[in-house]
Each structure stands twice: as C-alpha cells, then as structure tokens.
Design an enzyme around this catalytic site. Structure first.
Site, PDB file in Angstrom:
ATOM      1  CB  SER A 141      -0.890  -0.004   1.255  1.00  0.00           C
ATOM      2  OG  SER A 141      -1.543   1.229   1.420  1.00  0.00           O
ATOM      3  CE1 TYR A 154      -4.196  -2.714   5.338  1.00  0.00           C
ATOM      4  CE2 TYR A 154      -3.612  -0.431   4.896  1.00  0.00           C
ATOM      5  CZ  TYR A 154      -3.886  -1.701   4.436  1.00  0.00           C
ATOM      6  OH  TYR A 154      -3.825  -1.975   3.085  1.00  0.00           O
TER       7      TYR A 154
END
Length: 334
Positions: A141, A154
């Site tokens: 990501s 996360y």
C-alpha cells in the site's frame, strides 16, 4: 513468465483484491490455490476461477497461525503441484484512533496483516528454495511509506511488510537464490474492507479518494508476478505522488493529514454494525465478492499502472519531451 498452468497461491482469496486476483488468474488458465477463512467467499472464488478457464482448490486457513499456513502449503504441494507463485494479500484492520483500539485488537490486526505475510513468505520459501525457483508477491500500500490517521495498526503492518520484504530480498541476493520477491504498493481501493472492518467511527469508513476498482490492483499484482526482477511496483498516480511527497516533505504531509485525514476517511451514513472480520470471517455465510460500496466513485483503470508496466516507453517519452522543451527554449533565445 506466463501464469498459464502455473500453480499460484493467493491468501485472502475470498474477497476484495484477492478475489479480483484469482478471477484474473482463472482467465489466464492458472491453477489457483485459494487460502482464506470465509467458506462462502472461498466457494465463490473457486467458481470464478473455473468460469474463467482455470482450476481452483480451496484451503481454509487463518494466516495469523503459522502452522495453519505451513500445513496449507504442504497440502498444496501434495495435492496440486509445486508452487510457482505465492501472493500475500490477506489482511484485516480497525478504523479508530489509536487509543480507542484495544491491545487485543491491535495485536490481532498485526498478526493477520503483518505476520500473515511473514508466515506466507516462510511457507513459500520452505518449498521454493530447495528447487531454487519461485516468485513471492506482497500486496502492499502507499501507506507502507506514508501513514494516515485512524489506521495505526494497518499502517504499522504495511510499513513492517516493506522492511521485512527488503531484508528477505537481500538475503536471497546474498545467497544467489533463484527465488524472487517483489512488492506492489496499492492506492485506495473499492473493496468490502470498508464495510466489514471493525470501526469506531461516527460515520461510514471510506477509502481516501481517488478510489480505484480492485481489478486495477489485480492487474498490477499479476504483472509483478510475471516480472519479479523489479523490487517494487507503484499503482495509481496518488500512490506515486504520496511516496514522492513523503520523500521530499514528510513534515508538511504530517500537518496536511492532521487537518484532512480524519474527514477524508469518512462518508455520510451510519457506520456498519454487527459485521467485522477481525476475529471471525465476514464471508463465512455470505459471499461479498471483490467490490465494496463505492462502485460509482471508483476508477476502473490507471494510467500510472500502464506507465509502470512500460517504463522504457515512458522514460523515452519523457526524455523526448524534455529534449523538445529544451529545443524550444533554445529557439526562443535566438
């Protein structure tokens, strides 16, 4: 490397990006081993692979448990064949300020979203290294470089995956291994994550716009599997801009995200209630598929993905443009 007839393992295969990946693998005629917890989602994913022309076999496992992942890998080798590609996608998250996440929730998120990649990588290397071949792809990501508010667990996991992957890559290079490992940094995506992730927000969570469809990510991940010599791929113009801005002005981004990051991750509407995949699968009885609730606002393609796949053409075009600009400047000076 063509993925046709290759044995490809995908964790988190039942929904979201993992689901989009296995559909495209089916279209390519791959032999796909599907790992996830949700049985309804896995069954739907297996059908998708078969419809596309591939072959699929389901393995129910929690990636947070090293032994479950190791056993799944051994069964795949025995029942399907030698693993050619292992793609780590599975994750979970909590949408909340850090101090509103319990220690148990933070630990569980880390176990799935970080250690799940570690255990998947370990299981893959155990079978690939003796053969001196194979590819491991980590679905990452933009948040592996630039963290945002409300997703501390996360973001921490994605940062950790990047560091872990770099370490493993250098070890493989030091040993002259034929096994390759690469990472794909993804943008905001329209997946069920924002409807089944545990949340303590007052409004419905959303990806930070602009939002892309999961098929954009799937295309890039499979391209990385076919071209593992590159250490990293960036997907989406926002991913590239975020990573580059972090290199240049991290303090400025801190202040900007402090002002805008909380609001940007919420949309009007009540947050989901009664659904969370943190402790139990959210797709055990209902198949949620690849897409989330933001289809109308999501981009089905990314120019930056094409540029990433055609770096030579893009570099030549940039050089040509720079040369033309320089020529125009020279003419103006005359």
């Amino acid at each position: 490397m063509s993925l046709s007839d290759k044995v490809v393992v995908v964790t988190g295969a039942s929904g979201g990006v993992g689901r989009a990946i296995v559909r495209q693998l089916g279209d390519q005629g791959a032999i796909v081993a599907l790992i996830a917890r949700g049985e309804a989602g896995l069954a739907g994913a297996a059908v998708d692979v078969g419809v596309g022309g591939g072959m699929a076999k389901v393995y129910v496992a929690d990636v947070a448990d090293h032994e479950q992942v190791r056993q799944a890998a051994q069964r795949i080798e025995a029942e399907v064949g030698p693993i050619d590609v292992w793609i780590n996608v599975a994750f979970t998250t909590v949408f909340a300020p850090f101090m509103e996440i319990s220690p148990e929730e933070f630990e569980r998120t880390t176990q799935v979203s970080y250690l799940g990649y570690v255990w998947g990588t370990r299981a893959a290397l155990e079978v690939m290294q003796p053969r001196d071949r194979g590819v491991i792809v980590q679905a990452g990501s933009a948040l592996a470089y630039r963290a945002i508010p409300l997703q501390s667990a996360y973001c921490g996991a994605k940062h950790a995956i990047r560091g872990f992957t770099e370490s493993v890559r250098t070890e493989l290079l030091a040993g002259g291994s034929g096994v390759k490992i690469t990472m794909v940094q993804l943008p905001a995506l329209n997946t069920p994550q924002f409807s089944w992730g545990l949340t303590r927000l007052r409004r419905h969570p959303q990806p930070v716009p602009p939002i892309y469809q999961p098929e954009v990510a799937a295309e890039a991940v499979l391209f990385a599997a076919e071209h593992p010599e590159r250490k990293e791929f960036w997907v989406g113009a926002t991913t590239a801009a975020t990573i580059l801005a972090q290199r240049v002005a991290p303090g400025l981004l801190d202040r900007y995200l402090g002002r805008t990051g909380v609001k940007a991750q919420q949309v009007e509407g009540k947050p989901p209630s009664g659904v969370s995949n943190l402790w139990e699968p959210a797709d055990d009885e209902e198949d949620h598929g690849a897409h989330g609730a933001f289809d109308e606002r999501s981009h089905p393609r990314s120019v930056q993905v094409w540029l990433s796949q055609h770096r030579g053409v893009a570099t030549a075009a940039a050089a040509g443009a720079a040369g033309a600009a320089a020529a125009v400047l020279r003419l103006r000076r005359r």
